[in-house]
Design an enzyme around this catalytic site. Structure first.
Site, PDB file in Angstrom:
ATOM      1  CG  ASP A  28      -0.530  -0.036   2.466  1.00 55.60           C
ATOM      2  OD1 ASP A  28       1.058  -0.198   2.603  1.00 55.60           O
ATOM      3  OD2 ASP A  28      -1.040   0.143   3.597  1.00 55.60           O
ATOM      4  CB  SER A  29       4.356   1.674   0.009  1.00 51.32           C
ATOM      5  OG  SER A  29       4.655   0.593  -0.952  1.00 51.32           O
TER       6      SER A  29
ATOM      7  CG  ASP B 233       0.339  -4.144   2.033  1.00 49.82           C
ATOM      8  OD1 ASP B 233       0.760  -4.947   2.760  1.00 49.82           O
ATOM      9  OD2 ASP B 233       1.329  -3.266   1.719  1.00 49.82           O
TER      10      ASP B 233
ATOM     11  CE  LYS C 275       3.346  -5.669   3.926  1.00 54.01           C
ATOM     12  NZ  LYS C 275       2.908  -4.793   4.562  1.00 54.01           N
TER      13      LYS C 275
ATOM     14  CD  GLU D  74       0.615  -1.357   7.974  1.00 53.07           C
ATOM     15  OE1 GLU D  74       0.069  -0.591   8.757  1.00 53.07           O
ATOM     16  OE2 GLU D  74       1.088  -1.069   6.811  1.00 53.07           O
TER      17      GLU D  74
ATOM     18  CD  GLU E   5       8.098  -0.304   7.766  1.00 49.27           C
ATOM     19  OE1 GLU E   5       7.218  -1.020   7.129  1.00 49.27           O
ATOM     20  OE2 GLU E   5       8.177   0.998   7.068  1.00 49.27           O
TER      21      GLU E   5
HETATM   22  O1  KIV Z   1       3.768  -1.204   1.591  1.00 52.46           O
HETATM   23  C1  KIV Z   1       4.980  -1.518   1.725  1.00 52.46           C
HETATM   24  O2  KIV Z   1       5.415  -1.331   0.579  1.00 52.46           O
HETATM   25  C2  KIV Z   1       5.334  -2.386   2.878  1.00 52.46           C
HETATM   26  C3  KIV Z   1       6.951  -2.525   3.036  1.00 52.46           C
HETATM   27  C4  KIV Z   1       7.438  -1.300   3.317  1.00 52.46           C
HETATM   28  C5  KIV Z   1       7.141  -3.738   3.640  1.00 52.46           C
HETATM   29  O3  KIV Z   1       4.478  -2.542   3.474  1.00 52.46           O
END
Ligand code: KIV
Length: 286
Positions: free
Chosen positions: A50-51, A89, A119, A121, A188
């Protein structure tokens, strides 16, 4: 250069890598060409992070990213990945309201986004969601330490678990998500000795970002490690493997100058037409 195995990467493959002491590589991609390059380079896991919010959509954080955004980007990435495992994510607030919600969101990433795992969090507080997803056949990667979706609660992007009490909590979270069935976890921005302890205590792989050298694998945001962006700030844990931003800037300036100066396009960039056709055309105009 290490020979890259052609076997498709999956959860069992990553578990075997940990057992055999082979380091896992993970990088982010949000589009088809980048994912294709990562796959051909032998990167084990492609993270549709989600970056994407900060890196390509121009947001200040990952919080505005929607499930529709993630499905869209995951689909493009999945089309390119032949060997790498694609992990997508779950964005902010798509797995918090209820386990039912979490399951529906993860289902969309798998069915519509064609991801092979999701993924999310959080630690102990998201174990119910992890259990439910794993029970439904969805592989889950956890993410603890600095969790960017909680940036406003954490008070900024800062190292987590520096004090013993906070470190105990992260150790507890790591065990809790493993017990709930996560197949791997991202650590992280945690101190290297804590990441080492977690990595040694767990049987599932840890993938570090700003977590030192002892994790079972490493992840970076591809745009960061290639210096491909317009952002000024680079976290200290990022190693820049190329300066593509500078090369792109140079290319863009050359294009602008050559168009302005009439050097581009040159004859070799255009198309001719047969002389007699041109003559006919000219006559027809008179
Ligand atoms: O969203 C992302 O790119 C991440 C990485 C920083 C692990 O979660």
């Amino acid at each position: 250069m290490n020979k890259v195995a052609a076997e498709r990467v999956n959860t069992a493959y990553l578990a075997r890598m940990k057992r055999e002491g082979r380091r896992i590589t993970m990088l982010t991609a949000y589009d088809y060409p980048t994912a294709g390059m990562l796959d051909r380079a032998g990167i084990d896991v492609i993270l549709v992070g989600d970056s994407v919010g900060n890196v390509v959509l121009g947001y200040e954080s990952t919080i505005p990213v929607t499930l529709d955004d993630m499905v869209h980007h995951a689909r493009a990435v999945s089309r390119a990945a032949q060997r790498a495992m694609v992990v997508a994510d779950l964005p902010f607030m798509t797995y918090h309201l209820s386990t039912r919600d979490a399951l529906a969101s993860a289902g969309r990433l798998m069915q519509q986004g064609r991801a092979q795992a999701v993924k999310l969090e959080g630690g102990r507080e998201v174990t119910e969601q992890i259990r439910m997803m794993v029970r439904s056949g969805i592989p889950v990667m956890a993410h603890i330490g600095l969790t960017p979706q909680s940036v406003y609660q954490l008070g900024g992007y800062r190292v987590q678990g520096k004090e013993a009490e906070a470190a105990f909590k992260l150790l507890d979270d790591a065990h809790a998500v493993q017990e709930a069935g996560a197949f791997a976890m991202v650590l992280e921005c945690v101190p290297a000795p804590l990441a080492r302890m977690i990595t040694e205590e767990l049987h599932i792989p840890t993938i570090g970002i700003g977590a030192g050298p002892h994790c079972d694998g490493q992840v970076l945001v591809t745009h960061d490690m290639l210096s491909l962006g317009i952002g000024e700030f680079t976290p200290r844990f990022v190693k820049k493997y190329a300066d593509l931003g500078a090369e792109v800037a140079q290319a863009l300036a050359s294009f602008r100058e050559e168009v302005a100066g009439g050097q581009f396009p040159a004859p070799e960039h255009g198309f001719a037409m047969p002389e007699e056709e041109l003559e006919k055309l000219k006559k027809g105009r008179n």
